[in-house]
Design a protein around this motif. Structure first.
Motif, mmCIF file in Angstrom:
data_model
loop_
_atom_site.group_PDB
_atom_site.id
_atom_site.type_symbol
_atom_site.label_atom_id
_atom_site.label_comp_id
_atom_site.label_asym_id
_atom_site.label_seq_id
_atom_site.Cartn_x
_atom_site.Cartn_y
_atom_site.Cartn_z
ATOM 1 N N GLY A 66 42.674 59.637 -77.360
ATOM 2 C CA GLY A 66 42.291 61.085 -76.886
ATOM 3 C C GLY A 66 41.340 61.955 -77.865
ATOM 4 O O GLY A 66 40.908 62.905 -77.552
ATOM 5 N N TYR A 67 40.900 60.868 -79.061
ATOM 6 C CA TYR A 67 40.139 61.876 -79.810
ATOM 7 C C TYR A 67 38.556 61.586 -79.174
ATOM 8 O O TYR A 67 38.169 60.480 -78.783
ATOM 9 N N SER A 113 38.039 78.398 -76.277
ATOM 10 C CA SER A 113 38.964 77.378 -75.136
ATOM 11 C C SER A 113 37.841 76.527 -75.105
ATOM 12 O O SER A 113 36.580 76.496 -74.927
ATOM 13 N N ILE A 114 38.469 75.076 -74.931
ATOM 14 C CA ILE A 114 37.443 73.831 -74.646
ATOM 15 C C ILE A 114 38.287 73.189 -73.582
ATOM 16 O O ILE A 114 39.263 72.836 -73.666
ATOM 17 N N GLU A 133 41.178 66.688 -65.727
ATOM 18 C CA GLU A 133 40.787 67.701 -66.728
ATOM 19 C C GLU A 133 41.796 67.905 -67.563
ATOM 20 O O GLU A 133 43.014 67.932 -67.281
ATOM 21 N N TYR A 134 41.446 68.135 -68.983
ATOM 22 C CA TYR A 134 42.370 68.275 -70.016
ATOM 23 C C TYR A 134 42.011 69.524 -70.969
ATOM 24 O O TYR A 134 40.623 69.745 -70.882
ATOM 25 N N ASP A 135 42.711 70.312 -71.282
ATOM 26 C CA ASP A 135 42.671 71.246 -72.412
ATOM 27 C C ASP A 135 42.220 70.418 -73.864
ATOM 28 O O ASP A 135 43.214 69.596 -74.231
ATOM 29 N N ALA A 136 41.429 70.806 -74.471
ATOM 30 C CA ALA A 136 41.091 70.209 -75.811
ATOM 31 C C ALA A 136 41.170 70.930 -77.006
ATOM 32 O O ALA A 136 41.045 72.121 -77.016
ATOM 33 N N THR A 137 41.691 70.229 -78.181
ATOM 34 C CA THR A 137 41.859 70.879 -79.443
ATOM 35 C C THR A 137 40.898 70.765 -80.323
ATOM 36 O O THR A 137 40.330 69.381 -80.326
ATOM 37 N N TYR A 138 40.157 71.818 -80.975
ATOM 38 C CA TYR A 138 39.341 71.314 -82.032
ATOM 39 C C TYR A 138 39.931 70.791 -83.299
ATOM 40 O O TYR A 138 40.975 71.283 -83.748
ATOM 41 N N ILE A 139 39.433 69.662 -83.802
ATOM 42 C CA ILE A 139 39.933 68.900 -84.897
ATOM 43 C C ILE A 139 39.170 69.102 -86.218
ATOM 44 O O ILE A 139 39.782 69.669 -87.199
ATOM 45 N N LYS A 185 40.226 66.745 -79.342
ATOM 46 C CA LYS A 185 41.109 65.939 -78.884
ATOM 47 C C LYS A 185 42.026 66.486 -77.867
ATOM 48 O O LYS A 185 42.278 67.766 -77.813
ATOM 49 N N ILE A 186 42.319 65.435 -76.866
ATOM 50 C CA ILE A 186 43.157 65.872 -75.738
ATOM 51 C C ILE A 186 44.421 64.836 -75.830
ATOM 52 O O ILE A 186 44.486 64.047 -76.632
#
Length: 461
Positions: A156-157, A170-171, A180-186, A198-199
């Motif tokens: 998921g990266y 939000s991403i 569709e996925y919510d993503a996190t800023y790494i 990343k999801i």
């Protein structure tokens, strides 16, 4: 008497036939008369001989039709003919459809553009972000932006441009099947315009990373992205137009780029640039546009740019592993990217990089830098604006000590600064200091607007 037939029968549909008795095929008793459809016990019936004129006319018509048919078939070897009533002919194609093999990934062989799309469209994503900011009136404003990205690991990266997710609250990431996925800023590296998000997903199909240094001008490349944020998963193709092109970005940063004539538009940023082996050799980042929006300005087309993978591959690995890129120096200040105005220079203020914010606790403050200072030189390098200073600092390493020539209130100072390392902690300090500065600027702007509400201005009377 012997009679002969050429084996061509009457169509009965308005078509033409050759004379059934004019060739050299013999008829025998008991055969069917081809003209009267009856048995010929004693051989075919005799008919009235044709005149020489009639025979000549029929031969000419037959010859013309044969030539027309032969010419059409020779000119269209991939077509078969369907003949309707009369003389109308419709041609239908019989080309074997292209077969796209997606069973395995073999980058030793060249792929067609269709094969690259089929293999890797599932590795490409559309990215949408919400950006929350505060306007000059202190009101919270929410905006949206869109870009592209691509999967680099099975778990998921995803790699994209820093400017795609910069300031995002939000991403969201969308795949070609609509998932569709919510993503996190790494982590990200603003100077090189890369970011990793990343999801929460596994079993994804990552791209294959190639070497940009192996590419040649003129080689074919293709990209998959979301131009305009609406035309999702569009593929455009072209060639490499130039390598190692130094490009000055809109914020003044200078970057090494691959130049391509692939169609690139807003929303393509962060997408992969594939070579014809299906390897990602660049990250689509920018499009050159004319400096003016005037209708009389020269139109600019076919000038797109991508970040070479060889320049950032190690940084990407560090972002995945650590969340930041080690070994990147920072000065601990924020600068005005614009040049010193001509009006200020007319009063003796030199050209240079104006410092707007000095981050508490970092090397710039420890060296004695102050907001309002103008840096005119770093070691032996002349600094004409903020971008010059940023680009010059990037040439050093954390722990290096540099000499800054600084203009302050009519005086020229020399300061020694030992550069800090960019880490998540120091980046957070910088962001907090920058945010405080922006809030102060907004408050000042509000005060000035309120103070100038009197129609004749505030003159202190």
């Amino acid at each position: 008497m012997d009679y002969y037939n050429n084996n061509q029968n009457e169509t009965g549909t308005g078509g033409f036939q050759n004379d059934p008795f004019s060739s050299n095929t013999p008829f025998f008793p008991g055969d069917i008369d081809p003209l009267h459809n009856e048995e010929m016990p004693n051989g075919p019936k005799k008919r009235k001989p044709m005149s020489k004129k009639t025979k000549g006319t029929l031969k000419i018509v037959a010859l013309c039709l044969v030539c027309a048919l032969a010419g059409g078939l020779v000119a269209n070897p991939l077509y078969s003919a369907i003949t309707g009533s009369g003389s109308t002919t419709i041609y239908t194609g019989n080309r074997t459809p292209t077969q796209v093999d997606t069973a395995s990934v073999n980058t030793e062989e060249e792929l067609t553009m269709a094969e690259i799309y089929a293999k890797y469209v599932n590795s490409c994503v559309g990215i949408t972000v919400d950006i929350v900011s505060t306007n000059i009136f202190g009101q919270t404003v929410t905006g949206a932006a869109a870009g592209s990205g691509f999967v680099i690991t099975e778990d998921g990266y995803i790699l994209t441009n820093y400017h795609v997710i910069d300031g995002a609250s939000s991403i969201k990431v969308t795949f070609v099947d609509g998932t569709e996925y919510d993503a996190t800023y790494i982590g990200g590296e603003e100077a090189n315009d890369i970011a990793v998000i990343k999801i929460d997903a596994t079993g994804l199909t990552p791209v294959v990373i190639g070497s940009s240094s192996d590419m040649l001008v003129g080689e074919e490349v293709t990209t998959i992205g979301n131009p305009l944020g609406e035309l999702t998963f569009s593929q455009t193709s072209g060639i490499i137009s130039a390598l190692n092109r130094t490009v000055t970005m809109s914020d003044g940063r200078q970057m090494n780029m691959i130049q391509t004539d692939c169609a690139i538009n807003s929303g393509n940023s962060g997408g992969p640039l594939f070579n014809n082996h299906g390897e990602v050799i660049g990250i689509v980042s920018a499009k050159y546009s004319s400096a003016s929006s005037s209708s009389s300005s020269t139109s600019v087309e076919g000038l797109g740019f991508a970040i070479p993978m060889d320049d950032v591959a190690d940084m990407v690995s560090q972002l995945v592993s650590n969340g930041y890129v080690s070994g990147q120096p920072i000065l601990g200040v924020s600068v005005n990217r614009n040049e010193i105005s001509q009006e200020a220079q007319a009063y003796g203020v030199p050209a240079g990089a104006e410092i707007l914010v000095v981050t508490p606790g970092l090397c710039g403050e420890e060296a004695g830098l102050q907001a309002g200072d103008i840096v005119t030189q770093i070691n032996d390098t002349t600094v004409s604006n903020g971008s010059d200073l940023i680009n010059a600092v990037a040439n050093y390493s954390p722990g290096d000590t540099v000499t800054l020539t600084v203009y302050r209130n009519g005086e020229t100072l020399t300061l020694q600064v030992t550069l800090d390392e960019s880490t998540p902690e120091t980046e957070a300090q910088q962001e907090q200091a920058q945010q405080s500065y922006e809030e102060q600027q907004q408050q000042q702007s509000q005060t000035q607007q309120q103070g100038s509400s009197w129609p004749f201005g505030n003159y202190g009377y």
